[in-house]
Design a protein around this motif. Sequence first.
Motif, PDB file in Angstrom:
ATOM      1  N   HIS A   1       0.831  -1.205   0.000  1.00 23.06           N
ATOM      2  CA  HIS A   1       0.000   0.000   0.000  1.00 23.06           C
ATOM      3  C   HIS A   1       0.866   1.256   0.000  1.00 23.06           C
ATOM      4  CE1 HIS A   1      -4.243  -1.113   0.279  1.00 23.06           C
ATOM      5  NE2 HIS A   1      -3.848  -2.196   0.903  1.00 23.06           N
ATOM      6  N   ALA A   2       1.971   1.233   0.729  1.00 20.26           N
ATOM      7  CA  ALA A   2       2.854   2.398   0.778  1.00 20.26           C
ATOM      8  C   ALA A   2       3.416   2.722  -0.602  1.00 20.26           C
ATOM      9  CB  ALA A   2       3.992   2.146   1.767  1.00 20.26           C
TER      10      ALA A   2
ATOM     11  N   GLN B   1       3.135  11.169  -2.394  1.00 19.03           N
ATOM     12  CA  GLN B   1       2.702  11.522  -1.047  1.00 19.03           C
ATOM     13  C   GLN B   1       3.912  11.600  -0.113  1.00 19.03           C
ATOM     14  OE1 GLN B   1      -0.232  12.383  -0.264  1.00 19.03           O
ATOM     15  NE2 GLN B   1      -1.498  11.618  -1.936  1.00 19.03           N
ATOM     16  N   PRO B   2       3.962  12.593   0.781  1.00 15.32           N
ATOM     17  CA  PRO B   2       5.079  12.693   1.729  1.00 15.32           C
ATOM     18  C   PRO B   2       5.047  11.551   2.739  1.00 15.32           C
ATOM     19  CG  PRO B   2       3.388  14.309   2.252  1.00 15.32           C
ATOM     20  CD  PRO B   2       2.989  13.687   0.951  1.00 15.32           C
TER      21      PRO B   2
ATOM     22  N   THR C   1       0.609   8.143   8.355  1.00 12.66           N
ATOM     23  CA  THR C   1      -0.716   8.357   8.940  1.00 12.66           C
ATOM     24  C   THR C   1      -1.762   7.481   8.271  1.00 12.66           C
ATOM     25  OG1 THR C   1      -0.141  10.639   9.498  1.00 12.66           O
ATOM     26  CG2 THR C   1      -2.488  10.078   9.431  1.00 12.66           C
ATOM     27  N   GLU C   2      -1.714   7.406   6.955  1.00 10.79           N
ATOM     28  CA  GLU C   2      -2.678   6.615   6.191  1.00 10.79           C
ATOM     29  C   GLU C   2      -2.628   5.138   6.584  1.00 10.79           C
ATOM     30  OE1 GLU C   2      -5.575   6.328   2.964  1.00 10.79           O
ATOM     31  OE2 GLU C   2      -4.708   8.060   3.990  1.00 10.79           O
ATOM     32  N   LEU C   3      -1.441   4.653   6.932  1.00 13.30           N
ATOM     33  CA  LEU C   3      -1.267   3.244   7.265  1.00 13.30           C
ATOM     34  C   LEU C   3      -1.343   2.978   8.762  1.00 13.30           C
ATOM     35  CD1 LEU C   3       1.502   2.268   4.701  1.00 13.30           C
ATOM     36  CD2 LEU C   3      -0.971   2.013   4.502  1.00 13.30           C
ATOM     37  N   GLY C   4      -1.739   3.992   9.539  1.00 17.75           N
ATOM     38  CA  GLY C   4      -2.001   3.782  10.952  1.00 17.75           C
ATOM     39  C   GLY C   4      -0.822   3.949  11.879  1.00 17.75           C
ATOM     40  N   TYR C   5       0.273   4.553  11.399  1.00 15.80           N
ATOM     41  CA  TYR C   5       1.446   4.766  12.265  1.00 15.80           C
ATOM     42  C   TYR C   5       1.341   6.117  12.969  1.00 15.80           C
ATOM     43  CZ  TYR C   5       3.747   0.621  10.493  1.00 15.80           C
ATOM     44  OH  TYR C   5       4.063  -0.680  10.197  1.00 15.80           O
ATOM     45  N   ALA C   6       1.819   6.139  14.203  1.00 17.67           N
ATOM     46  CA  ALA C   6       1.735   7.360  15.006  1.00 17.67           C
ATOM     47  C   ALA C   6       2.682   8.433  14.496  1.00 17.67           C
ATOM     48  CB  ALA C   6       2.029   7.046  16.470  1.00 17.67           C
ATOM     49  N   SER C   7       3.746   8.031  13.819  1.00 12.71           N
ATOM     50  CA  SER C   7       4.720   9.007  13.337  1.00 12.71           C
ATOM     51  C   SER C   7       5.443   8.455  12.123  1.00 12.71           C
ATOM     52  CB  SER C   7       5.747   9.327  14.433  1.00 12.71           C
ATOM     53  OG  SER C   7       6.524   8.172  14.729  1.00 12.71           O
ATOM     54  N   ALA C   8       6.060   9.377  11.367  1.00 13.14           N
ATOM     55  CA  ALA C   8       6.843   8.963  10.204  1.00 13.14           C
ATOM     56  C   ALA C   8       8.042   8.124  10.630  1.00 13.14           C
ATOM     57  CB  ALA C   8       7.299  10.192   9.422  1.00 13.14           C
ATOM     58  N   SER C   9       8.604   8.425  11.801  1.00 15.78           N
ATOM     59  CA  SER C   9       9.773   7.672  12.270  1.00 15.78           C
ATOM     60  C   SER C   9       9.405   6.216  12.577  1.00 15.78           C
ATOM     61  CB  SER C   9      10.377   8.343  13.502  1.00 15.78           C
ATOM     62  OG  SER C   9       9.431   8.407  14.552  1.00 15.78           O
TER      63      SER C   9
END
Length: 269
Positions: A224-225, A233-234, A240-248
């Motif tokens: 999906h990513a 997309q950044p 966020t779209e995949l349910g992670y709290a942060s990019a890190s």
Amino acid sequence: MSRRRSFPAFAPDRFAPTPERPLRAKSRLLEHLTDIHPHQHTWAQLVFSMTGAVRVSTAASTYIVPPSRAVWIPPRLEHAVTAIERCDLRTLYLQPDLLPGEAWRLGRVLEVSPLMREVVQALPALPDPLPPESPADRERRACLEALLLVELQRARPLALGVALPQDARLRRLCEAMLREPGRLGGLDAWAAEAGASPRTLSRLFREQLGTSFAQWRSQLLLAHALTLAARGQPMSHIATELGYASASAFTAMVTRTVGMPPSRFFAEA
């Protein structure tokens, strides 16, 4: 909320390849969340989208591909197509003897070169009955078809499939995760969704798919990513779209799964 649409295969017999026309092209616009029913045919197929991501599913695997990728479907393999977003779907139907060899008997993802995209777009996408061709049109089409076969043979195969189970309960859960990969988090949340214990769910993944829940979900999220990255997309939006709290946190998952940071993985994939 978007409503899912479901349709039978769009008259594939009207585009069937023949000895006189061994390669046929078809184009179709699909709206977001449109499903094409499972079907099969005696010829081979290449399916991809000029714009928008598509999902192609078989009994054993599902492939989530952005416009830079295509799915090769060998003859008699039942498959279904879903528009993950609004897409300009392109399909090629080929007689099996155009690409002989063991590799072409298996479904897989192929890289789509810029030249291949332009050639597919230039091929006439007309159903039967076909209008008469002038000698010049026939010669042009033959040249385009020959060039396309060369590009297909040069196309790099990519390991982007996600395995699917035979167990009905696990299959329903995997389908739910495919539709909304970021809706829930870890094993406990998805086990509650399935009405099973985390231990039971973990065992089913091992027995049915030969992998852990976490490993399978990581492959799904990567697929999906890729579609989101292909749209520019950044990283923060993808996370966020995949349910992670942060990019890190998303970066850590990608690095752990494929051994390289997302920027390099997306560039190479």
